[in-house]
Write an enzyme that holds these catalytic residues in place. Structure first.
Site, PDB file in Angstrom:
ATOM      1  N   GLU A  60      -6.813   4.634  -5.662  1.00 50.93           N
ATOM      2  CA  GLU A  60      -5.655   4.681  -4.785  1.00 50.93           C
ATOM      3  C   GLU A  60      -5.833   5.668  -3.640  1.00 50.93           C
ATOM      4  O   GLU A  60      -5.434   5.395  -2.509  1.00 50.93           O
ATOM      5  CB  GLU A  60      -4.408   5.034  -5.602  1.00 50.93           C
ATOM      6  CG  GLU A  60      -3.103   4.902  -4.848  1.00 50.93           C
ATOM      7  CD  GLU A  60      -2.722   3.459  -4.532  1.00 50.93           C
ATOM      8  OE1 GLU A  60      -1.656   3.267  -3.939  1.00 50.93           O
ATOM      9  OE2 GLU A  60      -3.488   2.533  -4.860  1.00 50.93           O
ATOM     10  N   HIS A  71      -4.035   2.861  10.823  1.00 54.41           N
ATOM     11  CA  HIS A  71      -2.734   3.182  11.411  1.00 54.41           C
ATOM     12  C   HIS A  71      -2.861   4.251  12.488  1.00 54.41           C
ATOM     13  O   HIS A  71      -2.135   4.217  13.486  1.00 54.41           O
ATOM     14  CB  HIS A  71      -1.766   3.639  10.314  1.00 54.41           C
ATOM     15  CG  HIS A  71      -1.196   2.512   9.520  1.00 54.41           C
ATOM     16  ND1 HIS A  71       0.162   2.308   9.378  1.00 54.41           N
ATOM     17  CD2 HIS A  71      -1.783   1.512   8.827  1.00 54.41           C
ATOM     18  CE1 HIS A  71       0.370   1.236   8.640  1.00 54.41           C
ATOM     19  NE2 HIS A  71      -0.802   0.740   8.282  1.00 54.41           N
ATOM     20  N   ASP A  88      -7.231   9.377  17.272  1.00 58.91           N
ATOM     21  CA  ASP A  88      -7.211  10.769  17.731  1.00 58.91           C
ATOM     22  C   ASP A  88      -6.710  11.758  16.691  1.00 58.91           C
ATOM     23  O   ASP A  88      -6.594  12.949  16.976  1.00 58.91           O
ATOM     24  CB  ASP A  88      -6.357  10.892  18.994  1.00 58.91           C
ATOM     25  CG  ASP A  88      -4.926  10.405  18.787  1.00 58.91           C
ATOM     26  OD1 ASP A  88      -4.543  10.136  17.631  1.00 58.91           O
ATOM     27  OD2 ASP A  88      -4.192  10.289  19.789  1.00 58.91           O
ATOM     28  N   HIS A 197      -8.337  -5.479   3.250  1.00 59.33           N
ATOM     29  CA  HIS A 197      -7.328  -5.810   2.249  1.00 59.33           C
ATOM     30  C   HIS A 197      -7.955  -6.169   0.910  1.00 59.33           C
ATOM     31  O   HIS A 197      -7.247  -6.290  -0.091  1.00 59.33           O
ATOM     32  CB  HIS A 197      -6.441  -6.950   2.751  1.00 59.33           C
ATOM     33  CG  HIS A 197      -5.443  -6.511   3.762  1.00 59.33           C
ATOM     34  ND1 HIS A 197      -4.475  -7.344   4.280  1.00 59.33           N
ATOM     35  CD2 HIS A 197      -5.242  -5.307   4.369  1.00 59.33           C
ATOM     36  CE1 HIS A 197      -3.739  -6.683   5.148  1.00 59.33           C
ATOM     37  NE2 HIS A 197      -4.191  -5.446   5.228  1.00 59.33           N
ATOM     38  N   SER A 198      -9.276  -6.329   0.882  1.00 58.71           N
ATOM     39  CA  SER A 198      -9.943  -6.556  -0.401  1.00 58.71           C
ATOM     40  C   SER A 198      -9.945  -5.294  -1.255  1.00 58.71           C
ATOM     41  O   SER A 198     -10.160  -5.362  -2.468  1.00 58.71           O
ATOM     42  CB  SER A 198     -11.383  -7.034  -0.183  1.00 58.71           C
ATOM     43  OG  SER A 198     -12.193  -6.010   0.349  1.00 58.71           O
ATOM     44  N   ASP A 203       2.486   0.037  -1.973  1.00 62.61           N
ATOM     45  CA  ASP A 203       3.527   0.764  -2.700  1.00 62.61           C
ATOM     46  C   ASP A 203       4.904   0.540  -2.104  1.00 62.61           C
ATOM     47  O   ASP A 203       5.917   0.703  -2.793  1.00 62.61           O
ATOM     48  CB  ASP A 203       3.242   2.273  -2.685  1.00 62.61           C
ATOM     49  CG  ASP A 203       1.996   2.645  -3.456  1.00 62.61           C
ATOM     50  OD1 ASP A 203       1.772   2.078  -4.537  1.00 62.61           O
ATOM     51  OD2 ASP A 203       1.243   3.514  -2.971  1.00 62.61           O
ATOM     52  N   THR A 217      -9.503  -8.154  -7.353  1.00 63.26           N
ATOM     53  CA  THR A 217     -10.606  -7.187  -7.422  1.00 63.26           C
ATOM     54  C   THR A 217     -10.371  -6.053  -6.423  1.00 63.26           C
ATOM     55  O   THR A 217     -11.149  -5.885  -5.480  1.00 63.26           O
ATOM     56  CB  THR A 217     -11.957  -7.879  -7.136  1.00 63.26           C
ATOM     57  OG1 THR A 217     -11.886  -8.527  -5.841  1.00 63.26           O
ATOM     58  CG2 THR A 217     -12.275  -8.913  -8.206  1.00 63.26           C
TER      59      THR A 217
END
Length: 380
Positions: A60, A71, A88, A197-198, A203, A217
């Site tokens: 995680e 992001h 940055d 995304h693999s 959450d 997986t």
């Protein structure tokens, strides 16, 4: 397949604009030889990250940092003026502002975890820490490529603009336009970035469940995500209380073993005429997963000038080798569940996993129900 070959050709044609030329090669205090002495500072940082946060696991903490690299970087706009944003490190520099943007819900964990490293390794900029940490995290995921890493991003003095990060409820048109505005990303590059995304879990899409994986997986960088998003949805792993989620083909949940959660945006991109054939082309083509490296090469320098940065790729650890297991239909699913929108390319012949019942997706990479995780207190 022919389509895969054409996509691999696109990867090979990725831009090759060079970073600043390396200075005289140097030997770091631990004996590592690097192309630039400035890269030596990242060797103890990598060791510190592995020992303190990741424990060499694609768990995680690694997943969350990989999300942070995206992001932090994508929040830049050519149309609104690139005076702020991009790769940055402003997430770390403005921890009470950017993590509070709605699209960044849940990112405070990774921000708080990295702030102490910014203080401890204070010769390294925030932007470099974010992108280097993401590169280190990815090496813990079997099958992942070794990312390029360029150093010496300057610290920014203003935060990014809110509203620039794509969200799972956004339309395909909105997502493609956002990527084009951020850095002229092609539809192929957008899908390539979604290879991440693999090794991702959610959450906050449905806050009633924890660490909901996007495929079966989540600790391996493989093509299962591209197969499973094409399967017919049958239910939800939680309560379906928020936007951005559609029915999953594998929703079975038991305790902390959360069923597969399907993002609305992944579902749409896999079926839209502009991206469906690209998406389908990744199924069972592990070699194509390397296109994530080419797309990240572009993403990781948004807002920067490559010719002012130093190539420190030689201090990114070697990734764990691929598992080399072909993509397969999870138990209880099969070819009859495919929802294909690309009719011009053949779909690969895949095996079906044995079992009359859906197999639970383990919460931890070792199959345990409780995983070791790190969470520092912080301002975010």
């Amino acid at each position: 397949m022919a389509f895969a070959s054409s996509l691999l050709a696109l990867v090979a044609l990725a831009a090759v604009t060079s970073a600043a030329p390396a200075t005289t090669q140097a030997t770091c205090p631990d004996g590592t030889k690097v192309n630039n002495a400035a890269c030596c500072a990242f060797i103890p940082l990598a060791q510190d990250l592995q020992e303190t946060i990741f424990q060499n696991d694609c768990g995680e903490d690694a997943h969350e940092v990989i999300r942070l690299t995206f992001h932090d970087a994508i929040a830049i706009s050519q149309s609104k003026g690139p005076s702020a944003g991009g790769a940055d490190g402003s997430m770390l520099l403005f921890p009470t502002i950017e993590p509070n943007f709605s699209a960044n819900n849940g990112i405070d964990d990774s921000v708080n975890n990295l702030i102490p490293f910014m203080q401890k390794h204070n010769t390294i900029s925030a932007g470099d820490i974010v992108q280097f940490t993401g590169a280190v995290a990815l090496t813990n995921c079997p099958g992942a490529p070794q990312l390029e890493f360029l150093a010496r991003r300057p610290n920014k003095t203003i935060p990014a603009i809110d509203g620039l990060i794509p969200e799972p409820q956004d339309s395909v048109t909105s997502i493609l336009e956002r990527f084009k505005d951020a850095g002229n990303f092609s539809p192929f590059e957008v899908v390539s970035l979604l290879a991440s995304h693999s090794v991702a879990r959610a959450d906050k899409v449905d806050e009633t469940i924890d660490a909901a994986p996007f495929d079966t997986t989540p600790f391996v960088f493989d093509t299962q995500i591209f197969l499973e998003v094409l399967l017919k949805g049958v239910g939800f792993p939680g309560t379906r209380t928020t936007r951005g989620e559609v029915a999953s083909p594998l929703p079975l949940t038991s305790g902390s073993d959360t069923g597969e959660l399907r993002l609305q945006s992944d579902f749409a991109l896999a079926r839209d005429e502009r991206t469906a054939c690209i998406w389908q082309g990744f199924v069972n083509e592990q070699a194509l997963m390397a296109s994530f490296k080419a797309a990240m090469r572009k993403l990781a320098v948004l807002g920067q000038h490559r010719n002012t940065l130093i190539d420190c790729s030689d201090v990114v650890p070697a990734p764990k080798p691929a598992v080399n297991k072909p993509a397969s239909f999870p138990a209880t699913t099969g070819p009859q569940d495919l929802e294909l929108s690309c009719n011009t390319k053949p779909f690969p012949s895949l095996s079906v996993d044995a079992g009359a019942q859906q197999t639970l997706i383990p919460h931890c990479s070792d199959g345990d129900m409780t995983c070791q995780s790190v969470q520092f207190n912080g301002p975010a």
